[in-house]
Design an enzyme around this catalytic site. Sequence first.
Site, PDB file in Angstrom:
ATOM      1  N   GLU A 326      28.413  72.286  60.770  1.00 27.96           N
ATOM      2  CA  GLU A 326      26.998  72.683  60.895  1.00 27.96           C
ATOM      3  C   GLU A 326      26.754  74.090  60.364  1.00 27.96           C
ATOM      4  O   GLU A 326      25.634  74.428  59.996  1.00 27.96           O
ATOM      5  CB  GLU A 326      26.541  72.604  62.359  1.00 27.96           C
ATOM      6  CG  GLU A 326      26.150  71.209  62.783  1.00 27.96           C
ATOM      7  CD  GLU A 326      25.368  71.151  64.091  1.00 27.96           C
ATOM      8  OE1 GLU A 326      25.280  72.175  64.800  1.00 27.96           O
ATOM      9  OE2 GLU A 326      24.860  70.070  64.412  1.00 27.96           O
ATOM     10  N   HIS A 347      51.245  58.802  62.383  1.00 26.68           N
ATOM     11  CA  HIS A 347      51.394  57.360  62.194  1.00 26.68           C
ATOM     12  C   HIS A 347      50.105  56.707  61.716  1.00 26.68           C
ATOM     13  O   HIS A 347      49.977  55.485  61.747  1.00 26.68           O
ATOM     14  CB  HIS A 347      51.887  56.731  63.505  1.00 26.68           C
ATOM     15  CG  HIS A 347      53.230  57.250  63.891  1.00 26.68           C
ATOM     16  ND1 HIS A 347      54.391  56.556  63.681  1.00 26.68           N
ATOM     17  CD2 HIS A 347      53.595  58.445  64.422  1.00 26.68           C
ATOM     18  CE1 HIS A 347      55.418  57.284  64.084  1.00 26.68           C
ATOM     19  NE2 HIS A 347      54.958  58.438  64.540  1.00 26.68           N
ATOM     20  N   LYS A 462      16.140  64.192  63.405  1.00 28.08           N
ATOM     21  CA  LYS A 462      15.417  64.202  64.687  1.00 28.08           C
ATOM     22  C   LYS A 462      13.948  63.879  64.454  1.00 28.08           C
ATOM     23  O   LYS A 462      13.340  63.121  65.203  1.00 28.08           O
ATOM     24  CB  LYS A 462      15.536  65.582  65.354  1.00 28.08           C
ATOM     25  CG  LYS A 462      16.908  65.923  65.876  1.00 28.08           C
ATOM     26  CD  LYS A 462      16.846  67.207  66.685  1.00 28.08           C
ATOM     27  CE  LYS A 462      18.222  67.789  66.922  1.00 28.08           C
ATOM     28  NZ  LYS A 462      18.197  69.144  67.442  1.00 28.08           N
TER      29      LYS A 462
END
Length: 475
Positions: A326, A347, A462
Site C-alpha cells: 500500500e 515444499h 470502496k
Amino acid sequence: MAKIKPLTFNYDGSLIPENGITQAQIEALAPKLEAARDEVIQTDLQLYASGENIPEEKLPLDAGFHEMPERILDEYQSDRANSELGRILATAAKLRERVDKVVVLGIGGSYMGARALMETCCQPYFNELTRAQRGGHPRMYFAGNNVDNDWSQALLEFLRTNSTGDGPEGKWGIVVISKSGGTLETASAFRQFLAELEKLVGAESLPDYVVPVTGAEGKLASLADTIGCKDRFLVPDGVGGRFSVLSAVGLLPAAILGIDVVALLEGAAAMNGQFRTEPMGSNPVMDYVAVNHLLEKERGVLTRVLSVWTKSLESAGFWYDQLLAESLGKAEQGALPLTCVNSRDLHSRAQQHQEGIRDKVMNNVILDSWRCDPLPIGRSDRNEDQLNELADKTLPDVMAAAIAGTNLAYKEDNRPTTDIHLPAADESSLGQLFQMLMLTTVLEGRLMGINPYGQPGVEKYKKYMNQLLRQTVST
Ligand code: PA5
C-alpha cells in the site's frame, strides 16, 4: 529502559557478482540514501510538527508513527495513571476481569498488527489453553476483516454456545478498531456482533464490554457516543492505518493478551535510535533499503520474499505485505511483497525461488533463540525411518541446517538473500522489526520520489462497492 538485544541485518548473500549487487554500488548510493534519511528524520518531522507549508506532493504526511514509541513511553513515565498507555493497561485489566473472549474487529492496518502481535508473542495455541494457563488473559478472535458469511456466522455461533455461567467465562467483549470509522467490512461486523452481545449482556451493560479505537470524529465515534462507551481510544491524527500498530490500535489488543507493551515500544524506540545515528553498514534500515532498492533498480528484482523461519512470524509477514504494497505500489512502481513460512514453504515455493525467473530476493527473518528448550528428534526401537543417527539433533539444529542449506543453495545459483536476525520471538524483537520495516518503507519511498503515505488506489474499490450495494438496495 531494559538493555535491548539488537536485531541485526546481514546482506553478504546479496553481494554476488552475477545477478546480485556490489559493495561499490552500495557506496555509490550512500549519498542519496543519506539525503533520504535527512528528509525522513528532519524535513518530514519538522513539517509534520508544524503542520504548515507542507508541499502538495508530501500530502498526506502521516509521519506521526515515527516518534510515537518515545512519546507514548515518555508520557507513561511521567503520568502512569492518566497517560494513554496507563489507560490502555487499565482498560485491558478491566476486560480481563470481565470476559474470557475478546473479538477484535478491524481490517487492514486496523487488524494485521494486532494479529501479528498475538501470533509472535503469545503461545502458539493460546486460545486453546485454559484460563489459568493463559494467566487469566482472554482468548482473542479476529473478525470484521472480511465479509465472509460462513466465518462470521461460525464465530457468532461459537460465542453464543460457548459463553455460559456467571463469571468471566460467560462473557465476551468487543474491541472495534477503525480509523475512519466507516469501513464497510468492520462496520457491518460491528453491527452484527454488537447485536449478539446485546442479547447476552443487555443494552445498559454494553459500555462495559465494548471498546472502540477510532478517529476523533466519524460514524464509529458517533456510535460509541450513542452506546455510551466509557473506555475508548484514538487512532491519532497523522498516523496512517498501516503505520498504527504501535498506537492503541495494536497496543490495546496486545495489553489484553498480557503482552509486554513497554518492551515492545522500547524495542521500536531502540530501532529509531539506530536509524538516526548509525552509519551504513551497521544501520539495518539504511542497509535493507540499499540492498533491496539496488536489486530492484539494477537487477529487476521486483519480488521481495520475506522468508520467516518460524510460523510465529507469519502474520508479521502479512502485516509487512500490506505495508509495502500500500505504501510503495504507486505510480506504476513498487516491489511485490510475498511472505513465506519456512521450512514449510520450501515444499511449495522453493523450486520457483531456486530456478524460476530471476526477479526475487529472499529476505530471511531468523530467530536466534526459541521460547522452549530444544526438542531432540529422539531415539526409537522402530528405526525404519533411519532417524536414530539424528536422534540427538534438535528441532533448532534441523532448522539451522535448513536455513544454512537453503542460503547455500541460493548462493550456488547466484540468487540474492539477506538475513534479518531477531534475538527472539518476543516483544522487544518485534518492536524493533515493526519499526525497522515502517522506516525502511518510508525511506525507500522518499528515495524513489513516491509518497509512502495514503492509499488512493484502495479508495476506488470502496467507492464502486458502495455504489453497487446501494443501487441494489434502491431497485
Ligand atoms: O493503511 C491503511 O490506512 C488502510 O489499510 C486501513 O488500515 C484500512 O483500510 C482500514 O481502514 P479503517 O481503519 O479506517 O477502517
